[in-house]
Structure formats: structure tokens, C-alpha cells
Scaffold this motif. Structure first.
Motif, mmCIF file in Angstrom:
data_model
loop_
_atom_site.group_PDB
_atom_site.id
_atom_site.type_symbol
_atom_site.label_atom_id
_atom_site.label_comp_id
_atom_site.label_asym_id
_atom_site.label_seq_id
_atom_site.Cartn_x
_atom_site.Cartn_y
_atom_site.Cartn_z
ATOM 1 N N ALA A 84 0.270 -16.355 -10.788
ATOM 2 C CA ALA A 84 0.948 -17.219 -9.809
ATOM 3 C C ALA A 84 1.055 -16.482 -8.474
ATOM 4 C CB ALA A 84 2.334 -17.595 -10.318
ATOM 5 N N PRO A 85 0.882 -17.210 -7.336
ATOM 6 C CA PRO A 85 0.925 -16.564 -6.008
ATOM 7 C C PRO A 85 2.347 -16.205 -5.609
ATOM 8 C CG PRO A 85 0.614 -18.924 -5.778
ATOM 9 C CD PRO A 85 0.565 -18.646 -7.255
ATOM 10 N N ALA B 26 1.216 -10.105 -4.722
ATOM 11 C CA ALA B 26 0.671 -9.501 -3.506
ATOM 12 C C ALA B 26 0.863 -7.984 -3.514
ATOM 13 C CB ALA B 26 1.334 -10.117 -2.278
ATOM 14 N N ALA B 27 2.027 -7.538 -4.019
ATOM 15 C CA ALA B 27 2.296 -6.103 -4.066
ATOM 16 C C ALA B 27 1.375 -5.407 -5.066
ATOM 17 C CB ALA B 27 3.761 -5.865 -4.438
ATOM 18 N N VAL B 28 1.144 -6.068 -6.214
ATOM 19 C CA VAL B 28 0.268 -5.484 -7.220
ATOM 20 C C VAL B 28 -1.161 -5.418 -6.690
ATOM 21 C CG1 VAL B 28 -0.753 -5.864 -9.496
ATOM 22 C CG2 VAL B 28 1.703 -6.148 -9.164
ATOM 23 N N ARG B 29 -1.580 -6.470 -5.997
ATOM 24 C CA ARG B 29 -2.938 -6.483 -5.463
ATOM 25 C C ARG B 29 -3.135 -5.346 -4.468
ATOM 26 N NH1 ARG B 29 -6.372 -11.800 -3.573
ATOM 27 N NH2 ARG B 29 -8.319 -10.697 -3.177
ATOM 28 N N CYS C 40 2.653 -5.145 -13.831
ATOM 29 C CA CYS C 40 2.185 -6.457 -13.390
ATOM 30 C C CYS C 40 3.118 -7.554 -13.894
ATOM 31 C CB CYS C 40 0.783 -6.739 -13.930
ATOM 32 S SG CYS C 40 -0.483 -5.687 -13.237
ATOM 33 N N PRO C 41 3.160 -8.694 -13.206
ATOM 34 C CA PRO C 41 3.980 -9.815 -13.679
ATOM 35 C C PRO C 41 3.390 -10.412 -14.955
ATOM 36 C CG PRO C 41 2.641 -10.492 -11.806
ATOM 37 C CD PRO C 41 2.471 -9.009 -11.946
ATOM 38 N N PRO C 42 4.198 -11.136 -15.737
ATOM 39 C CA PRO C 42 3.678 -11.785 -16.950
ATOM 40 C C PRO C 42 2.573 -12.777 -16.604
ATOM 41 C CG PRO C 42 6.081 -11.845 -16.891
ATOM 42 C CD PRO C 42 5.629 -11.411 -15.537
#
Length: 283
Positions: free
Chosen positions: A221-222, A227-230, A252-254
Motif C-alpha cells: 500500500a502507498p 516510501a521510507a523502506v524504498r 517492512c510493513p505487512p
């Protein structure tokens, strides 16, 4: 038995007045000869355009003991062209095998007399997997020996193909590892940045690191966390962290609502720092 090829020969029969009153002929089954010619043509076409990963491809006339053609990616192996006979070129390949028992097996099975003997007994295909010393070091290779009769000269020719098996063995090992322990597993070749990625269902299209990573992030999901992980997983960021630490980790987020968070681990695959291993697992 299916369709067969026949060669039919006919001669006219004449009576005492010189008139044709009948025909006399014979039908010869040439199916095996046609199949052999088709196989020789297919091997010749492949010799003209070796498949990717071919370290060397030799075409030898075993009957005359001559070298007909040699090409491939390894200049060390294509040096066999400077041998003065078919037997000498095979000897050149054998000397590049660092493993004693496999070198002995190569010498026993893949000399001209042995290959001609197996051809006469109807065996046209043989293979052997073995380590091989090339310019980059020692790789795992597969040598395939295929013999066929040239329909024009009636000589027995050998098509010897030596292929690099390291990449295939690595892919099989990576896929097994991903299926057992990870959601995704990625390898990155440095410094070019070309990467391969596999999940529990197999390999995804390979490409540049940035393009492959972008496809992976689109499944999340955006959010600001995405964005921080990317940003944290840009190639230059990963390499900068690995200069200071052996393993670089990013949370990372779920991947789905109610699911556990993920963790990405980045490390070098080799001591020379030529390749990266990146894994993603969910808790």
C-alpha cells in the motif's frame, strides 16, 4: 510404425519386339538414413549458432582425425583450435578438468576410438558434469558429446558442447532456499546491478535492480512507511551500510491487513563483494 521413407528403383522390361510390357523394381527402407541426415543437419545448425552459456563448441571429424570448427565464450578452451588433431583438441579440454577422477573418466570415454566404438553400437549421445578451469576460475560445467554421420562424406563427426552449469545450479539452490525459508529471495550482480528474484512459486522476470525493486514495492500500500523502506533499500544505500556492517536489515510493513511485519536482510554473497543476497521474510 508410422510414416516411413522408401527409395524406389524401377527398370522397364521389354519383349522381343522392344515394347515395354512391365516394370521390375525394388523398394528400400531409408527411414533411418533420413533420420540420421536430419539429426546431422540439426547439429550443424546448432554449431553455427551456439546457445547462450556455451563455453566451447567443437566440431571434429573423428574418421579423419581433423578439427572442423571451434567457437565459444572461453578463449582458454577455444585454444584447442591450435591442436593439430581431433585427439589433441579433446586432450586440451581434458587438461582443463582439475578433478582427478572426472578427468580420468573423461579420458576413458571421450577419446576418438571410444567415441567411434559407441557410435558403431548405436549410442550417439553421452554427457558428463565436472569442474572446469576457465579464465574466471573453476566453474561447474557439463560436456555433451554427440556423434553423427555426415551424409556427404560418410565420415563420423563429433559435436562437443561444453556449457556453464554454475548459473543453473545456483538458481536451483536459490529456489529451494526461497521455498523453504523466505517470501522472496534476490541476488544482485555487482557492479552492473542486474538481479534475479524468486519467490515460493518460482522465478520472476530478471532485470536491473531498480526496476525489479519497483515491481516489488508496487505490491505494498502507498504509505509513508513504504516510501521510507524504498529509500532504505536503494542500491547505493545498501552498499553504503555494508561497508560498515556484515548484514544490513530493514523492517517492512505487512503485506496484508492483520499480517505480521516483514524483514529484509542484505549481505554479500562472496568474499570479493561481487554479488549481493537480499531476502524478505514475514513474521
Amino acid at each position: 510404425r508410422g510414416w516411413r521413407w522408401y527409395r524406389v528403383s524401377l527398370v522397364s522390361l521389354f519383349d522381343t519386339r522392344g515394347d515395354v510390357y512391365g516394370l521390375l523394381g525394388k523398394a528400400e527402407d531409408i527411414s533411418e538414413r533420413k533420420a540420421a541426415a536430419a539429426r546431422f543437419a540439426a547439429l550443424s545448425r546448432r554449431c553455427a549458432a551456439p546457445p547462450s552459456g556455451t563455453l566451447v563448441l567443437l566440431r571434429l571429424d573423428l574418421t579423419a582425425g581433423r578439427i572442423l570448427d571451434i567457437q565459444g565464450e572461453s578463449t582458454q578452451l577455444t585454444g584447442a583450435v591450435f591442436a593439430n588433431s581431433a585427439e589433441a583438441s579433446l586432450r586440451h579440454l581434458r587438461r582443463c578438468i582439475p578433478d582427478g577422477p572426472r578427468q580420468a573418466e573423461f579420458a576413458r570415454r571421450f577419446i576418438p576410438s571410444a567415441l567411434l566404438d559407441t557410435f558403431s553400437r548405436g549410442q550417439f549421445y553421452q554427457s558428463l558434469e565436472h569442474p572446469l578451469t576457465v579464465e574466471q576460475g573453476t566453474v561447474w560445467a557439463r560436456t555433451v558429446m554427440e556423434t553423427a554421420e555426415n551424409p556427404d562424406s560418410r565420415h563420423v563427426e563429433l559435436f562437443c558442447t561444453v556449457s556453464d552449469r554454475d548459473s543453473r545450479r545456483q538458481e536451483a539452490a536459490l529456489l529451494a532456499l526461497a521455498q523453504r525459508d523466505y517470501a522472496y529471495l534476490m541476488t544482485v550482480d555487482l557492479p552492473g546491478g542486474h538481479c534475479r528474484i524468486c519467490g515460493q512459486n518460482g522465478f520472476f522476470p530478471a532485470g536491473a535492480f531498480e526496476a525489479v525493486a519497483a515491481r516489488c514495492f508496487r505490491s505494498l500500500a502507498p504509505t509513508a512507511q513504504r516510501a521510507a523502506v524504498r529509500h532504505a533499500l536503494r542500491l547505493e544505500t545498501i552498499l553504503d551500510h555494508l561497508r560498515r556492517e556484515a548484514v544490513y536489515t530493514v523492517d517492512c510493513p505487512p503485506r496484508r491487513i492483520g499480517g505480521g511485519p516483514g524483514r529484509v536482510r542484505c549481505s554479500y554473497l562472496d568474499e570479493g563483494h561481487r554479488a549481493l543476497l537480499i531476502t524478505l521474510e514475514y513474521r
